[in-house]
Design a protein around this motif. Sequence first.
Motif, PDB file in Angstrom:
ATOM      1  N   CYS A   1       1.102  -1.181   0.092  1.00 48.19           N
ATOM      2  CA  CYS A   1       0.003  -0.020   0.022  1.00 48.19           C
ATOM      3  C   CYS A   1       0.898   1.269  -0.157  1.00 48.19           C
ATOM      4  CB  CYS A   1      -0.950  -0.008   1.150  1.00 48.19           C
ATOM      5  SG  CYS A   1      -0.081   0.134   2.587  1.00 48.19           S
ATOM      6  N   LYS A   2       0.297   2.337  -0.238  1.00 44.57           N
ATOM      7  CA  LYS A   2       0.808   3.719  -0.478  1.00 44.57           C
ATOM      8  C   LYS A   2       0.891   4.133   1.193  1.00 44.57           C
ATOM      9  CE  LYS A   2      -0.244   4.848  -5.130  1.00 44.57           C
ATOM     10  NZ  LYS A   2      -0.752   5.873  -5.855  1.00 44.57           N
TER      11      LYS A   2
ATOM     12  N   SER B   1      -4.819   3.271   4.831  1.00 46.75           N
ATOM     13  CA  SER B   1      -5.188   2.133   6.051  1.00 46.75           C
ATOM     14  C   SER B   1      -5.218   0.732   5.359  1.00 46.75           C
ATOM     15  CB  SER B   1      -6.402   2.665   6.650  1.00 46.75           C
ATOM     16  OG  SER B   1      -6.299   3.675   7.581  1.00 46.75           O
ATOM     17  N   VAL B   2      -4.779  -0.149   6.062  1.00 44.78           N
ATOM     18  CA  VAL B   2      -4.817  -1.638   5.652  1.00 44.78           C
ATOM     19  C   VAL B   2      -5.687  -2.630   6.662  1.00 44.78           C
ATOM     20  CG1 VAL B   2      -3.354  -3.627   4.999  1.00 44.78           C
ATOM     21  CG2 VAL B   2      -2.830  -1.286   4.093  1.00 44.78           C
ATOM     22  N   LYS B   3      -6.495  -3.342   6.238  1.00 46.07           N
ATOM     23  CA  LYS B   3      -7.065  -4.338   7.456  1.00 46.07           C
ATOM     24  C   LYS B   3      -6.600  -5.751   7.062  1.00 46.07           C
ATOM     25  CE  LYS B   3     -11.384  -3.919   8.227  1.00 46.07           C
ATOM     26  NZ  LYS B   3     -12.982  -3.749   8.419  1.00 46.07           N
TER      27      LYS B   3
ATOM     28  N   ASP C   1       6.025   0.717   9.239  1.00 43.17           N
ATOM     29  CA  ASP C   1       5.019  -0.097   9.369  1.00 43.17           C
ATOM     30  C   ASP C   1       5.117  -1.762   8.866  1.00 43.17           C
ATOM     31  OD1 ASP C   1       2.608   2.388   9.741  1.00 43.17           O
ATOM     32  OD2 ASP C   1       3.911   1.496  11.493  1.00 43.17           O
ATOM     33  N   SER C   2       5.941  -1.578   7.849  1.00 42.19           N
ATOM     34  CA  SER C   2       5.975  -2.748   6.839  1.00 42.19           C
ATOM     35  C   SER C   2       6.694  -3.932   7.722  1.00 42.19           C
ATOM     36  CB  SER C   2       7.254  -2.360   5.721  1.00 42.19           C
ATOM     37  OG  SER C   2       6.785  -1.596   4.845  1.00 42.19           O
ATOM     38  N   SER C   3       6.012  -5.026   7.600  1.00 43.63           N
ATOM     39  CA  SER C   3       6.463  -6.048   8.644  1.00 43.63           C
ATOM     40  C   SER C   3       5.658  -7.222   8.218  1.00 43.63           C
ATOM     41  CB  SER C   3       6.311  -5.591  10.069  1.00 43.63           C
ATOM     42  OG  SER C   3       6.845  -6.703  11.028  1.00 43.63           O
TER      43      SER C   3
ATOM     44  N   LEU D   1       3.173  -7.304   4.884  1.00 44.98           N
ATOM     45  CA  LEU D   1       2.725  -5.717   4.765  1.00 44.98           C
ATOM     46  C   LEU D   1       3.894  -4.922   4.216  1.00 44.98           C
ATOM     47  CD1 LEU D   1       0.643  -3.294   4.591  1.00 44.98           C
ATOM     48  CD2 LEU D   1       1.202  -2.985   7.166  1.00 44.98           C
ATOM     49  N   THR D   2       3.652  -4.384   2.935  1.00 45.48           N
ATOM     50  CA  THR D   2       4.642  -3.755   2.667  1.00 45.48           C
ATOM     51  C   THR D   2       4.214  -1.968   2.271  1.00 45.48           C
ATOM     52  OG1 THR D   2       6.031  -5.277   1.682  1.00 45.48           O
ATOM     53  CG2 THR D   2       6.627  -3.178   0.699  1.00 45.48           C
TER      54      THR D   2
END
Lengths: 117, 113
Positions: free
Chosen positions: A13-14, A18-20, A88-90, A114-115
Motif C-alpha cells: 500500500c501507499k 489504511s490496511v485491514k 509499519d512494513s512487517s 505488509l509493505t
Amino acid sequence: GAVVSQHPSRVICKSGTSVKIECRSLDFQATTMFWYRQFPKKSLMLMATSNEGSKATYEQGVEKDKFLINHASLTLSTLTVTSAHPEDSSFYICSASLQRGTTDTQYFGPGTRLTVL
Amino acid sequence: AQSVTQLGSHVSVSEGALVLLRCNYSSSVPPYLFWYVQYPNQGLQLLLKYTTGATLVKGINGFEAEFKKSETSFHLTKPSAHMSDAAEYFCAVIVTGFQKLVFGTGTRLLVSP
C-alpha cells in the motif's frame, strides 16, 4: 483441526493509507486471538490480545490508535493499520486459543506481509 | 516474569545427523512449554507442547523434547535430520493462568546433504 487463516497473505500500500488484515479460526471458536509482529530474522513481538466482545489489550509501546483491533465474533478478529508508513512494513501474524482444556495452546495463522511504499 | 533463552541463533547439521536445539526457560511457577516451527514466509506450526505429566513429549515430524525442571530446560531433538527440517524453530513459555506466550529469539536449523 485448529486451522487459522489470514487474509490477505500479502499487501502493498501507499504511505498514508489504511490496511485491514483478517484473522479467522476456521474450525473452532476462539474467545481470544493474538496479534504479533515479526521483523526480519527476529522473534515474534506480541502487539495485543483480543477477546471477543471486548476491547483489545495492547502491549506496552504499541499505539492503540495506530493498530486498531476488532474481535467481533468468536471466529474473526481484524487488525487495521491506520495511516500506514514505511516503518509499519512487517510480517503480521495472528493466533487463536482453543477453547478447550487449560493448555492455552495458540494456533497461528500463515501471516500477512505488509509493505508500505 | 517468565523468559526463554535459545542458545545458538543458527545450528547446522548434516542430513541424517542428530538435531539438538536448546531452550532454557525462567519461570517462578510451573510453565507450559512449546516448540513451534516456522518455514519461510509462513506462520508458526506447533511441533509439540508440555503441560503436565510425562516429561518426554513427542511431537510431529519425529521431534521430541524433554522437560527437565532441575535444569529449567526443554531441549528439542530429532534422531535423524531431514532436508525438509530446515526452518526456524521457536521455543515458547506460557504461565499457567495467563495466555501470553513468551518466545525465544529462535534458532535457524540448516541441514546440508
